[in-house]
Design an enzyme around this catalytic site. Structure first.
Site: not given
Ligand code: ATR
Length: 536
Positions: A148, A175, A320, A357
């Protein structure tokens, strides 16, 4: 119920529903008593988990032989035992261990003897642990050796070395859990799970790592974790098992699944995954739609450049405009508007952008005009020749002004900041007004009004951008605001006899357009409408 040995192939044919990939869904149990864990087990099975992670360090008191026996024998699903070593050292108050490492490992060995299917041990102690069970391991039992990193996601090379070290301990399964500082960190974990020689669990923790958890079946991950409840996660960024199964169609994800998503920051609130995943499933499209929490759009597209990754993206605030510069091709109207919200990756890998849009809003208003005229759809827009007044000159104002001009309307832009109105009006060959002037502007009757300002939006629902007396000169009134759906402007316009067009209609129709661009198929309009209604 007795725990039974199981294999991966058993899991592929058991459980609910069709499954495309062998990646397991593991639900961590967080109960503080054995009884609570038993209740959680039942819930996890009902939701559709394959495997239960029993976290011994969650138990307030722990009597190994008795408790492990109950948990294993009564588990309705295969079990994975874990007792955290590094980060929450065992605090079995009242238990026998008080953080003693040998006793912690004894508990895991006992779990193995009693019929557990997996234990998870940390890399630091894995050699000792694996040596201690050599020759005693049941066939159905597997050791997961984990590493981890709660700070970052190291380089691909460093992670590769880590997996090699894990493999050298004799692990059955590796893992690797790292922490995402950026969504592109997940790419390095995908590389590992795809190429690793032993079965590997690859998890990137944190909000920016969410896609690593959802896409583990695509990249051959051995398992992924799904929480029982939103508030009961065992690691940062963990989704719920229910969301994995129902929102992201986890069982249908496989290596050749195309990945779509919405790019934004923040983005977690977006309902788009709900709409698109349901739509993909309804027509059997091998695709998944995710929330992409993106900080740097350019880095995102550079990292995820495969044809089946980011195959199509919706794009929202604040990207955007920034996304424009990453595109190979931009729809001419979107270019003029200067904002895109829909990106499609072509089969040759290039990116083409659209602004749906404006299409959503304009088609909704066109239908409003047709409703008024009783006309049926035709090649000529019913907006052609109409006087079209846009309130506002921001992003939405630009979309409406360019969209209306493209349809042949005569455009008027009115804005609080007159300079912005003037700039936009000039670009679309229209006229500019101040918000005061527009109150008395009525050169003709039957005009069309589109509000794109935020006036009237929640919480200030008593406000309106245009006085009611002025509304009588308009035959169709649209409000881009959709919270509330029925704004004061729309209510008053309805009273004056105008046809009204809701902002929600723009929202839903821009989604139809996105779906068409993504898939080349007609949008499942009824399904979208039902889902929007249900989850609004
Ligand atoms: P969007 O992308 O949703 O259009 P925007 O670009 O921030 O958002 O634009 C908001 C629009 O609402 C602008 O036209 C803004 O007017 P200014 O250009 O003068 O800022 C308008 N607006 C916001 N609050 C307003 C208010 N209280 N009264 C009038 N107009 C307002």
């Amino acid at each position: 119920m007795a725990s039974v040995p199981f294999t991966i192939s058993d899991l592929q044919t058991s459980g609910s529903g069709f499954r495309s990939s062998p990646t397991l869904l593991c639900t961590p149990l967080m109960g503080t008593t054995v009884d609570l864990m038993l209740i959680e087990m039942g819930k996890a099975k009902e939701i559709g988990a394959d495997l239960l992670e029993i976290r011994l360090d969650c138990l307030r008191a722990f009597n190994p032989r008795q408790d492990l026996d109950i948990l294993i024998k009564q588990s309705p699903l295969p079990t994975l035992f874990f007792a955290s070593y590094e980060h929450s050292r065992p605090v079995w108050e009242g238990g026998q261990y008080e953080g003693d490492e040998n006793k912690r490992q004894d508990a895991l060995r006992l779990a193995m003897q009693l019929g557990a299917n997996y234990v998870d041990v940390e890399l630091e102690v894995a050699h000792d642990f694996n040596n201690s069970i050599q020759g005693k391991k049941p066939d159905s039992f597997k050791v997961i050796v984990s590493s981890h990193n709660f700070h970052n996601t190291p380089s691909a090379e460093a992670i590769g070395n880590l997996v090699a070290r894990i493999q050298a301990t004799g692990a059955d399964i590796a893992k690797i859990a790292t922490t995402a500082l950026d969504i592109t960190d997940c790419a390095r974990i995908f590389q590992i799970t795809v190429h690793s020689e032993i079965p590997t669990i690859g998890i990137v923790m944190g909000e920016r790592g969410l896609i690593s958890r959802i896409l583990s079946p695509k990249f051959g991950g051995y398992l992924t974790y799904g929480a029982l409840e939103a508030g009961a996660i065992s690691a940062p960024g963990q989704p719920t098992a229910k969301d994995l199964l129902e929102l992201y169609n986890f069982r249908l994800i496989r290596p050749d699944t195309k990945v779509y998503g919405i790019i934004g920051k923040p983005v977690g609130h977006s309902k788009s995954p709900l709409l698109f995943n349901a739509a993909f499933k309804s027509v059997g499209l091998n695709a998944v739609y995710l929330h992409f929490l993106v900080d740097d759009v350019e880095k995102f597209f550079k990292t995820y450049s495969a044809v089946d990754f980011a195959s199509g993206c919706s794009c929202t605030i604040p990207h955007k405009e920034a996304a424009l510069k990453c595109m190979d091709e931009i729809d001419p109207i979107a270019k003029k508007i200067g904002a895109i919200n829909n990106i499609v990756r072509r089969p040759d890998g290039t990116l083409t952008a659209f602004n749906t849009d404006y299409i959503g809003a304009i088609t909704a208003i066109e239908d409003g005009v047709r409703e008024l005229n009783g006309a049926t759809p035709s090649a000529v827009s019913p907006l052609a020749g109409k006087l079209f007044v846009v309130l506002g000159a921001g992003g939405a104002g630009k979309s409406l002004a360019y969209g209306a001009a493209q349809k042949g309307a005569r455009v008027v832009v009115a804005n609080r900041t007159f300079e912005r109105a003037k700039e936009l009006a000039e670009k679309v060959g229209g006229k500019a007004l101040t918000l005061e002037e527009v109150q008395d502007f009525h050169p003709e009757e039957g005009m069309i009004l589109a509000n794109t300002t935020s006036v009237g939006m929640k919480p200030k629902i008593d406000e309106t951008p245009l006085a009611q007396h002025a509304l009588k000169h308009y035959s169709v009134v649209f409000d881009a605001i959709y919270t509330p759906k029925d704004t004061r402007l729309l209510k008053e316009a309805r009273e004056t006899g105008a046809v009204i067009v809701y902002g929600t209609e723009m929202l839903i129709r821009q989604g139809f357009e996105q779906y068409k661009n993504f898939t080349g198929l007609p949008a499942p309009e009824e399904l979208f409408r039902q889902l929007m209604e249900k989850h609004a």
